[in-house]
Design an enzyme around this catalytic site. Structure first.
Site, PDB file in Angstrom:
ATOM      1  N   CYS A  44      -8.369  50.765  64.480  1.00 20.00           N
ATOM      2  CA  CYS A  44      -7.629  49.576  64.041  1.00 20.00           C
ATOM      3  C   CYS A  44      -6.269  49.977  63.489  1.00 20.00           C
ATOM      4  O   CYS A  44      -6.173  50.823  62.601  1.00 20.00           O
ATOM      5  CB  CYS A  44      -8.430  48.825  62.980  1.00 20.00           C
ATOM      6  N   PHE A  45      -5.213  49.377  64.010  1.00 19.58           N
ATOM      7  CA  PHE A  45      -3.877  49.842  63.617  1.00 19.58           C
ATOM      8  C   PHE A  45      -3.457  49.399  62.228  1.00 19.58           C
ATOM      9  O   PHE A  45      -2.468  49.890  61.689  1.00 19.58           O
ATOM     10  CB  PHE A  45      -2.798  49.469  64.639  1.00 19.58           C
TER      11      PHE A  45
END
Length: 442
Positions: A44-45
């Site tokens: 997840c960025f």
């Protein structure tokens, strides 16, 4: 001419404001700084952006998508494409959630950036990161020149040796030329700055990248060992199967540190509790759904999740109220949370005279000692003095009366009222509902 100058000045103000919002240093047209960038996939960025943005010398971190066969997509299209891949309805490679890290090579080396990349996620998990599952969450390094490729491969080799020593498997990170990079939607940028309680999802493997400086490496050994231990999955056989609280935390999580300070460091509750940096449930146990934020406090019974408390920002009374609803009977809840009153002469501990202490039924904190208890004849357990700092007093004007309410300082639950008709030395009568007192004999 003045209008042109004013327009240019206004444009510069807009650009500066945008740069400040994006946590980017405004561009200095006279600067001779040469920057570089690399694109990394760490799951997840949101969490990746925050972690990598904390590195001194990193100028900007932008969330985006890259590495797939689709030339132009958005967040929802990537999720839909992943579902099609899972169903076997397409073979086109999906994009990964990535971050574009722009840095000043004069202040931070690419090796340092890559070392933090390896440390801040678990690169051995394939198409997932923690509880985020799918090829869009794969670990990746997307380079733009041969020098970056060489360094990516060499740091991978170094970190693989460190992982081998710690008992981890092979690195699954794909190292490929950058293709089809797309900037993510604006609401994804600096997400955890905009949403401090938002999901991070990164825990890492608890293995430090081997420092080139032997002195630095030596000082990291103890910390690495402790972190690595907390990174390992909990064994359900070592826990209380009937009822167990598990605190799922993350590295460099300020909210986790605050929870540890406010709650965990003072834990006296009878419910067994354990904290972990591993996002998976204890072996043999079951989480109802993936974790969303750190910390997440999960109550397990018979190896299965029954409820959870997600996130923490100092609201300790809310946490204890959540736990209280899991531990107290409906009659106790009515007193504790709705300021109810039990019928007189019904408390099981009304005539308790043994040496011991009366504690908060949720937190386990001591409220009154048995030597302060006396028979008031009112039908409720009565005390002439509480343990110092154990209760708080509040004005109560309910039911057309003016009284002083007594609450537990640790959990905030309602206990009863205090009156000025008690015995010496205090001449106070703390009239307390026995159902919200737990007696612990000496």
């Amino acid at each position: 001419m003045k209008k042109i100058i004013a327009a240019i000045a206004g444009l510069l103000c807009i650009l500066t404001a945008y740069a400040m919002e994006k946590n980017v240093t405004p561009i200095d047209r006279n600067s001779t700084i040469k920057t570089d960038y690399i694109v990394l996939g760490m799951g997840c960025f949101w969490g990746a952006e925050k972690r990598m943005g904390e590195i001194p010398g990193v100028l900007d971190v932008e969330s985006g998508y890259a590495g797939g066969d689709l030339p132009g997509v958005g967040y929802q299209q990537i999720l839909n494409h992943e579902r099609m891949l899972s169903a076997g309805r397409t073979t086109a490679r999906n994009h990964a959630e990535v971050i574009k890290v722009t840095f000043d090579p004069a202040k931070v080396t690419l090796e340092t950036v890559l070392a933090k990349f390896w440390e801040n996620h678990n690169p051995t998990q394939g198409d997932r990161q923690g509880n985020d599952v799918g090829s869009n969450y794969r670990s990746a390094i997307y380079y733009h020149d041969a020098a970056q490729q060489d360094l990516a491969l060499s740091t991978q080799k170094v970190y693989q040796q460190a992982l081998n020593t710690a008992g981890y498997g092979l690195i699954t990170t794909e190292i490929l030329p950058l293709k089809n990079y797309i900037t993510a939607e604006e609401y994804h940028q600096n997400y955890l700055q905009k949403n401090p309680n938002g999901y991070c999802g990164l825990g890492g493997a608890g293995v430090k990248y081997p420092a080139s400086n032997p002195k630095i490496a030596q000082t990291n050994v103890a910390a690495d060992a402790a972190t690595a231990t907390r990174m390992k999955p909990l064994d359900g056989k070592d826990l209380n199967f009937a009822q167990q609280l598990v605190i799922f935390e993350a590295e460099q999580c300020e909210f986790c540190k605050q929870f540890d300070e406010d709650i965990l460091s003072r834990w006296q509750s009878e419910v067994p509790v354990v904290a972990t940096l591993n996002a998976n449930p204890p072996t043999g146990w079951v989480l109802e759904k993936p974790l969303f934020a750190a910390p997440t406090i999960v109550l397990f019974r018979n190896g299965k999740e029954v409820t959870r408390y997600t996130g923490y920002n100092g609201e300790h009374t809310n946490f204890w109220k959540w736990l209280g609803f899991q531990l107290l009977s409906p009659e106790q809840q009515k007193v504790a949370f709705a300021q109810g009153t039990e019928p007189p002469f019904t408390a099981t501990n009304l005539d308790e005279k043994r040496p011991g202490k009366f504690v908060d039924p949720i937190t386990g904190a001591t409220l009154f000692l048995s030597q302060a208890k006396f028979n008031s004849g009112t039908g409720w357990p009565s005390f002439f003095d509480p343990v110092e700092g154990s209760v708080t007093l509040h004005d109560d004007h309910s039911h057309g009366m003016n009284r002083i309410e007594v609450r537990s300082a640790s959990s905030g639950i309602h206990l009863g009222h205090v009156f000025d008709d008690g015995p010496p030395p205090s001449y106070k009568r703390y009239c307390i509902n026995g159902n919200v007192l737990k007696f612990v004999p000496d």
